[in-house]
Design an enzyme around this catalytic site. Sequence first.
Site, PDB file in Angstrom:
ATOM      1  N   HIS A 199      41.471  37.339  39.775  1.00 43.43           N
ATOM      2  CA  HIS A 199      41.660  37.284  38.334  1.00 43.43           C
ATOM      3  C   HIS A 199      42.711  36.260  37.920  1.00 43.43           C
ATOM      4  CE1 HIS A 199      39.206  40.779  36.986  1.00 43.43           C
ATOM      5  NE2 HIS A 199      39.308  41.069  38.270  1.00 43.43           N
TER       6      HIS A 199
ATOM      7  N   VAL B  23      30.154  39.613  33.461  1.00 44.44           N
ATOM      8  CA  VAL B  23      31.053  39.441  32.311  1.00 44.44           C
ATOM      9  C   VAL B  23      30.487  38.453  31.289  1.00 44.44           C
ATOM     10  CG1 VAL B  23      33.153  40.239  33.442  1.00 44.44           C
ATOM     11  CG2 VAL B  23      32.497  37.848  33.715  1.00 44.44           C
TER      12      VAL B  23
ATOM     13  N   TRP C  48      33.952  36.738  30.671  1.00 43.96           N
ATOM     14  CA  TRP C  48      34.997  37.723  30.390  1.00 43.96           C
ATOM     15  C   TRP C  48      35.229  37.909  28.891  1.00 43.96           C
ATOM     16  CZ3 TRP C  48      36.614  40.303  34.695  1.00 43.96           C
ATOM     17  CH2 TRP C  48      36.369  39.672  35.927  1.00 43.96           C
TER      18      TRP C  48
ATOM     19  N   ARG D 151      42.853  49.523  31.283  1.00 45.64           N
ATOM     20  CA  ARG D 151      44.050  49.716  32.104  1.00 45.64           C
ATOM     21  C   ARG D 151      45.255  49.087  31.409  1.00 45.64           C
ATOM     22  NH1 ARG D 151      44.995  44.935  34.656  1.00 45.64           N
ATOM     23  NH2 ARG D 151      43.243  43.536  34.958  1.00 45.64           N
TER      24      ARG D 151
ATOM     25  N   GLU E 188      30.018  34.584  33.849  1.00 48.19           N
ATOM     26  CA  GLU E 188      30.476  34.036  35.127  1.00 48.19           C
ATOM     27  C   GLU E 188      29.301  33.997  36.097  1.00 48.19           C
ATOM     28  OE1 GLU E 188      34.511  34.831  37.222  1.00 48.19           O
ATOM     29  OE2 GLU E 188      33.082  36.252  38.097  1.00 48.19           O
TER      30      GLU E 188
ATOM     31  N   SER F 215      38.065  50.577  34.465  1.00 49.57           N
ATOM     32  CA  SER F 215      38.178  49.360  33.674  1.00 49.57           C
ATOM     33  C   SER F 215      36.991  48.461  34.003  1.00 49.57           C
ATOM     34  CB  SER F 215      39.502  48.639  33.958  1.00 49.57           C
ATOM     35  OG  SER F 215      39.641  48.393  35.348  1.00 49.57           O
TER      36      SER F 215
ATOM     37  N   ARG G 261      34.142  50.180  42.905  1.00 48.25           N
ATOM     38  CA  ARG G 261      33.207  49.918  41.813  1.00 48.25           C
ATOM     39  C   ARG G 261      32.238  51.084  41.647  1.00 48.25           C
ATOM     40  NH1 ARG G 261      33.139  45.032  44.898  1.00 48.25           N
ATOM     41  NH2 ARG G 261      34.483  43.439  43.947  1.00 48.25           N
TER      42      ARG G 261
END
Length: 325
Positions: free
Chosen positions: A254, A230, A290, A95, A246, A132, A154
């Site tokens: 975020h 992530v 992440w 994105r 995570e 994304s 999702r």
Amino acid sequence: MSKTMKVALWQRLSTKGPVPQGRSSHGFVIIDHRAYVFGGENSPRVPIGSTVHCLDLSTQEWNVCQPQNKDSEPQPINAAAVAALGDSMYVFGGRSGITMGEGNTNQMYVFNTRTKEWRTLETSGDIPMARSYHTMLALGNALYVFGGCSEKGRLNDLHRFDVATNQWEKQPSYDVIEGRGGPGLAAVGETLYVVGGFAGREMNDVHAFDTAKKTWRSLTFNTPLPPRSVFGIGSYGNNIMVVCGEVDPSDQGHEGAGNFSNEAFVLDTSHPQDWVRVTTEGDVPEPRGWFSAAFSNEEKKLYIFGGNSETNERLNDIYSFQLNV
């Protein structure tokens, strides 16, 4: 099967040259003994740019890959999925906007690391919706894309992209899998394994897709993987390796850091009964999530670059993880 102890060595690389800016939600691949970094964010949700950074794993020196056709490079994107096939780095989705779902794309880009040229591919078939925080890997002459976050929520879909024809093909659905972002995707032989991710909560389920028979199945374990998303993932022989990730999401979305792990786990897919916690030695990295991981077939090592830390600082360090099998 008894829980055979696994041992792995972490090593932090002492790199030189123009080190990339710290980032998370980026792409990271290894091609011909070089590591490539693309995209991501340094500030929450803000795409960092379109520069491709290259690390020579032999000399441990960073360089910027100046494209031969800069006007063809992608716009700055965050949370895209990146995979390596041949000399090329493929980039799908991501994105360009700041708010969740803003500027989602379903474009496929390819960067030839030999010629340093970007191309935007004209694709056909059952093109996946824009997304994304999905995942993608190369298997044979194809790329497989799973899950992610769309404007509709999702996702749990799986798509195959033939790089010879630029044709998309949607694979059979499997409603057992909850839609998720930040999942892991690994391949052992002709089988894909979807591992964990975030579906409103951290997940630890594992689902296998036989790419030849196009059939799904779910795995159950005596000792499951601790839930996470992530994270870094890779495969070596029959083993799937999971590192960091995570384990508890941030209450600030975020904008803030969640609780991260620096543990490592291995699943032997030939006897998939237990996820085994790996005893790690050497330069164990600080907890993070992440980020992306990439496996070097030459060295039999899994590499990780950057990610988000527990202080919410984006990292730009690189480590190798070598499993003693």
